[in-house]
Design a protein around this motif. Structure first.
Motif, PDB file in Angstrom:
ATOM      1  N   THR A 110     -44.648  38.237  -3.853  1.00  0.00           N
ATOM      2  CA  THR A 110     -45.650  37.363  -4.493  1.00  0.00           C
ATOM      3  C   THR A 110     -45.425  37.412  -5.780  1.00  0.00           C
ATOM      4  O   THR A 110     -45.556  36.383  -6.737  1.00  0.00           O
ATOM      5  CB  THR A 110     -47.133  37.898  -4.144  1.00  0.00           C
ATOM      6  OG1 THR A 110     -47.078  37.890  -2.693  1.00  0.00           O
ATOM      7  CG2 THR A 110     -47.987  36.973  -4.728  1.00  0.00           C
ATOM      8  N   GLU A 111     -45.178  38.497  -6.615  1.00  0.00           N
ATOM      9  CA  GLU A 111     -44.726  38.529  -7.785  1.00  0.00           C
ATOM     10  C   GLU A 111     -43.411  37.868  -8.378  1.00  0.00           C
ATOM     11  O   GLU A 111     -43.425  37.050  -9.461  1.00  0.00           O
ATOM     12  CB  GLU A 111     -44.815  40.181  -8.429  1.00  0.00           C
ATOM     13  CG  GLU A 111     -45.953  40.924  -8.254  1.00  0.00           C
ATOM     14  CD  GLU A 111     -45.918  42.598  -8.447  1.00  0.00           C
ATOM     15  OE1 GLU A 111     -44.735  42.909  -8.541  1.00  0.00           O
ATOM     16  OE2 GLU A 111     -46.731  43.147  -8.415  1.00  0.00           O
ATOM     17  N   ALA A 112     -42.821  37.894  -7.473  1.00  0.00           N
ATOM     18  CA  ALA A 112     -41.464  37.206  -7.588  1.00  0.00           C
ATOM     19  C   ALA A 112     -41.767  35.578  -7.793  1.00  0.00           C
ATOM     20  O   ALA A 112     -41.138  34.822  -8.553  1.00  0.00           O
ATOM     21  CB  ALA A 112     -40.204  37.306  -6.681  1.00  0.00           C
ATOM     22  N   ALA A 113     -42.403  35.291  -6.556  1.00  0.00           N
ATOM     23  CA  ALA A 113     -42.720  33.819  -6.504  1.00  0.00           C
ATOM     24  C   ALA A 113     -43.780  33.271  -7.660  1.00  0.00           C
ATOM     25  O   ALA A 113     -43.269  32.009  -8.283  1.00  0.00           O
ATOM     26  CB  ALA A 113     -43.692  33.383  -5.245  1.00  0.00           C
ATOM     27  N   HIS A 114     -44.492  34.044  -8.345  1.00  0.00           N
ATOM     28  CA  HIS A 114     -45.167  33.725  -9.394  1.00  0.00           C
ATOM     29  C   HIS A 114     -44.545  33.807 -10.756  1.00  0.00           C
ATOM     30  O   HIS A 114     -44.414  32.920 -11.352  1.00  0.00           O
ATOM     31  CB  HIS A 114     -46.569  34.819  -9.608  1.00  0.00           C
ATOM     32  CG  HIS A 114     -47.358  34.661  -8.774  1.00  0.00           C
ATOM     33  ND1 HIS A 114     -48.500  35.792  -8.507  1.00  0.00           N
ATOM     34  CD2 HIS A 114     -47.701  33.795  -7.671  1.00  0.00           C
ATOM     35  CE1 HIS A 114     -49.200  35.221  -7.314  1.00  0.00           C
ATOM     36  NE2 HIS A 114     -48.865  34.194  -7.104  1.00  0.00           N
ATOM     37  N   THR A 115     -43.350  34.516 -10.715  1.00  0.00           N
ATOM     38  CA  THR A 115     -42.462  34.659 -12.037  1.00  0.00           C
ATOM     39  C   THR A 115     -41.760  33.283 -11.834  1.00  0.00           C
ATOM     40  O   THR A 115     -41.250  32.708 -12.979  1.00  0.00           O
ATOM     41  CB  THR A 115     -41.524  35.581 -11.873  1.00  0.00           C
ATOM     42  OG1 THR A 115     -42.482  36.974 -11.695  1.00  0.00           O
ATOM     43  CG2 THR A 115     -40.520  35.841 -12.937  1.00  0.00           C
ATOM     44  N   LEU A 116     -41.346  32.851 -10.650  1.00  0.00           N
ATOM     45  CA  LEU A 116     -40.479  31.595 -10.458  1.00  0.00           C
ATOM     46  C   LEU A 116     -41.491  30.351 -10.829  1.00  0.00           C
ATOM     47  O   LEU A 116     -41.101  29.183 -10.870  1.00  0.00           O
ATOM     48  CB  LEU A 116     -40.049  31.277  -9.246  1.00  0.00           C
ATOM     49  CG  LEU A 116     -38.997  32.207  -8.981  1.00  0.00           C
ATOM     50  CD1 LEU A 116     -38.400  32.166  -7.432  1.00  0.00           C
ATOM     51  CD2 LEU A 116     -37.686  32.345  -9.719  1.00  0.00           C
ATOM     52  N   THR A 158     -47.448  28.223  -7.583  1.00  0.00           N
ATOM     53  CA  THR A 158     -48.870  28.405  -7.697  1.00  0.00           C
ATOM     54  C   THR A 158     -49.376  29.512  -6.533  1.00  0.00           C
ATOM     55  O   THR A 158     -48.337  29.585  -5.515  1.00  0.00           O
ATOM     56  CB  THR A 158     -49.411  27.105  -7.557  1.00  0.00           C
ATOM     57  OG1 THR A 158     -49.265  26.638  -6.284  1.00  0.00           O
ATOM     58  CG2 THR A 158     -49.266  26.105  -8.642  1.00  0.00           C
ATOM     59  N   PRO A 159     -50.224  30.161  -6.451  1.00  0.00           N
ATOM     60  CA  PRO A 159     -50.851  31.023  -5.610  1.00  0.00           C
ATOM     61  C   PRO A 159     -50.859  30.301  -3.840  1.00  0.00           C
ATOM     62  O   PRO A 159     -50.429  30.676  -3.198  1.00  0.00           O
ATOM     63  CB  PRO A 159     -52.286  31.370  -5.791  1.00  0.00           C
ATOM     64  CG  PRO A 159     -52.384  31.335  -7.337  1.00  0.00           C
ATOM     65  CD  PRO A 159     -51.330  30.123  -7.686  1.00  0.00           C
ATOM     66  N   GLY A 160     -51.229  28.885  -4.195  1.00  0.00           N
ATOM     67  CA  GLY A 160     -51.346  27.988  -2.747  1.00  0.00           C
ATOM     68  C   GLY A 160     -49.760  27.918  -2.425  1.00  0.00           C
ATOM     69  O   GLY A 160     -49.434  27.954  -1.115  1.00  0.00           O
ATOM     70  N   GLN A 161     -48.890  27.588  -3.112  1.00  0.00           N
ATOM     71  CA  GLN A 161     -47.378  27.409  -2.923  1.00  0.00           C
ATOM     72  C   GLN A 161     -46.892  28.692  -2.364  1.00  0.00           C
ATOM     73  O   GLN A 161     -46.045  28.914  -1.237  1.00  0.00           O
ATOM     74  CB  GLN A 161     -46.600  26.848  -4.113  1.00  0.00           C
ATOM     75  CG  GLN A 161     -46.931  25.405  -4.403  1.00  0.00           C
ATOM     76  CD  GLN A 161     -46.236  24.980  -5.624  1.00  0.00           C
ATOM     77  OE1 GLN A 161     -45.912  25.865  -6.258  1.00  0.00           O
ATOM     78  NE2 GLN A 161     -45.855  23.678  -5.813  1.00  0.00           N
ATOM     79  N   THR A 162     -47.204  29.904  -2.974  1.00  0.00           N
ATOM     80  CA  THR A 162     -46.600  31.218  -2.589  1.00  0.00           C
ATOM     81  C   THR A 162     -47.240  31.349  -1.137  1.00  0.00           C
ATOM     82  O   THR A 162     -46.484  31.983  -0.292  1.00  0.00           O
ATOM     83  CB  THR A 162     -47.346  32.227  -3.676  1.00  0.00           C
ATOM     84  OG1 THR A 162     -46.929  31.899  -4.917  1.00  0.00           O
ATOM     85  CG2 THR A 162     -46.469  33.655  -3.190  1.00  0.00           C
ATOM     86  N   MET A 163     -48.675  31.209  -0.959  1.00  0.00           N
ATOM     87  CA  MET A 163     -49.207  31.400   0.352  1.00  0.00           C
ATOM     88  C   MET A 163     -48.509  30.644   1.366  1.00  0.00           C
ATOM     89  O   MET A 163     -48.119  31.116   2.578  1.00  0.00           O
ATOM     90  CB  MET A 163     -50.743  31.191   0.569  1.00  0.00           C
ATOM     91  CG  MET A 163     -51.335  31.635   1.700  1.00  0.00           C
ATOM     92  SD  MET A 163     -51.110  33.100   2.219  1.00  0.00           S
ATOM     93  CE  MET A 163     -52.383  34.025   0.867  1.00  0.00           C
ATOM     94  N   ARG A 164     -48.175  29.445   1.159  1.00  0.00           N
ATOM     95  CA  ARG A 164     -47.528  28.517   2.165  1.00  0.00           C
ATOM     96  C   ARG A 164     -46.380  28.576   2.353  1.00  0.00           C
ATOM     97  O   ARG A 164     -45.763  28.597   3.765  1.00  0.00           O
ATOM     98  CB  ARG A 164     -47.866  27.198   1.901  1.00  0.00           C
ATOM     99  CG  ARG A 164     -49.249  26.572   1.863  1.00  0.00           C
ATOM    100  CD  ARG A 164     -49.381  24.862   1.820  1.00  0.00           C
ATOM    101  NE  ARG A 164     -48.648  24.548   0.591  1.00  0.00           N
ATOM    102  CZ  ARG A 164     -49.143  24.385  -0.656  1.00  0.00           C
ATOM    103  NH1 ARG A 164     -50.396  24.806  -0.758  1.00  0.00           N
ATOM    104  NH2 ARG A 164     -48.522  23.906  -1.491  1.00  0.00           N
ATOM    105  N   ARG A 165     -45.416  28.688   1.454  1.00  0.00           N
ATOM    106  CA  ARG A 165     -43.865  28.855   1.525  1.00  0.00           C
ATOM    107  C   ARG A 165     -43.197  30.488   1.753  1.00  0.00           C
ATOM    108  O   ARG A 165     -42.315  30.292   2.160  1.00  0.00           O
ATOM    109  CB  ARG A 165     -43.236  28.428   0.171  1.00  0.00           C
ATOM    110  CG  ARG A 165     -43.886  27.004   0.171  1.00  0.00           C
ATOM    111  CD  ARG A 165     -43.036  26.123  -1.085  1.00  0.00           C
ATOM    112  NE  ARG A 165     -43.391  24.837  -1.452  1.00  0.00           N
ATOM    113  CZ  ARG A 165     -42.975  24.184  -2.396  1.00  0.00           C
ATOM    114  NH1 ARG A 165     -42.199  24.678  -3.172  1.00  0.00           N
ATOM    115  NH2 ARG A 165     -43.456  22.687  -2.490  1.00  0.00           N
TER     116      ARG A 165
END
Length: 311
Positions: free
Chosen positions: A189-195, A198-205
């Protein structure tokens, strides 16, 4: 004599060839009388049960006659439809309320907790009866500009069965989804936010695909359980398979025969679902293994690249 002066025991490799056992020496296998005794007891019990069914007052021709009867096959079709729609509703509610259980909003967390507390803490048969009689509480279903109808016309036995089974299943899957989401490494999750996701995109993907793979065995068991729980819809006059069988044996009196017919169809349905669950788990497990292999290959490649650079 101290321990240092003691010579080690001779090994088998150090023995002279004459002391080794010859090839013609008979090998004595270990005896396991417990295995034979337990196996004999199981075979005896199966024989007793089989004889009881063979000599019992069961009209097996009647079982064969109604096994493919049109009303039974149609009832099984309704059973499968109720199970599929209720499971889809349960999965949707489970993911929705599972995400709400982990929300930073305390109101959403409380609403999800209240949903789980109410519907997981009451029997599913009781919930079916309440949904079937919900018109006593809400006489009309009124949504401005969309629908205005009597609740008794909207909540048919099929709708009541789907709502009762699906909402109840969703309360259990909520905790399953919550545990699956919590088991995903937070570093992703932290890596996705670094990239910049958004929280919704992180949850879905990122989160939900891994959660689905983790809870897939539970979903398979839920599908099998839903197929069996659908028989409770007979209590609210839903024309599924058990209800159809009851209508028949109330007339011809072949109670046990019709129940065996239902058992055969339920076993067939659960067998098909079990096979599907096996192949789905193998497919997702293969994907996970391939992904792990790719990650290990990438790590090895980067280590070699770093080593060459340092050299």
């Amino acid at each position: 004599m101290d321990a240092m002066s003691q010579s080690p025991p001779p090994s088998t490799a150090a023995l002279p060839l004459a002391d080794l056992p010859a090839r013609d020496v008979a090998v004595r296998r270990l005896h396991h009388p417990g295995r034979w005794i337990s196996g004999g007891i199981v075979v005896l019990l199966l024989a007793v049960i089989g004889r009881a069914f063979a000599v019992g007052q069961i009209q097996w021709p009647v079982v064969g006659e109604f096994l493919t009867a049109g009303v039974i096959v149609t009832g099984f079709g309704w059973t499968m439809l109720i199970s599929a729609v209720a499971l889809a509703l349960g999965v949707a509610l489970g993911f929705a309320f599972g995400i709400m259980r982990l929300s930073a909003n305390p109101i959403l967390r409380f609403a999800a907790w209240l949903y789980v507390w109410v519907f997981r803490g009451t029997p599913v048969l009781l919930q079916l009866l309440i949904w079937f009689n919900i018109a006593l509480i809400f006489p009309r279903l009124y949504i401005p500009g969309l629908v205005d109808a009597r609740m008794v016309d909207v909540v048919t036995p099929f709708v009541a069965a789907v709502l009762g089974l699906g909402v109840n299943e969703g309360s259990y899957l909520t905790e399953v989804v919550r545990g699956g989401i919590a088991s995903v490494d937070r570093g992703q999750t932290e890596a996705a936010h670094t990239l910049g996701m958004t929280p919704g995109q992180t949850m879905r993907r990122i989160i939900l695909p891994q959660t689905l793979r983790l809870i897939l065995p539970v979903l398979g068991n839920s599908a099998i359980g839903m197929l069996k729980f659908s028989s409770l819809a007979a209590t609210i006059a839903m024309g599924e398979m058990l209800n159809a069988a009851q209508r028949i044996y109330f007339i011809n009196g072949a109670v046990i025969e019709l129940l065996f017919v239902c058992a055969a169809w339920y076993l067939a349905g659960t067998t098909v679902l079990s096979i599907g669950q096996y192949y789905l788990e193998r497919h997702f497990g293969r994907d996970a293994t391939a992904a792990a292999g790719q990650r290990s290959w990438f790590k090895g490649w980067t280590r070699r690249a770093v080593a060459r650079g340092q050299a």
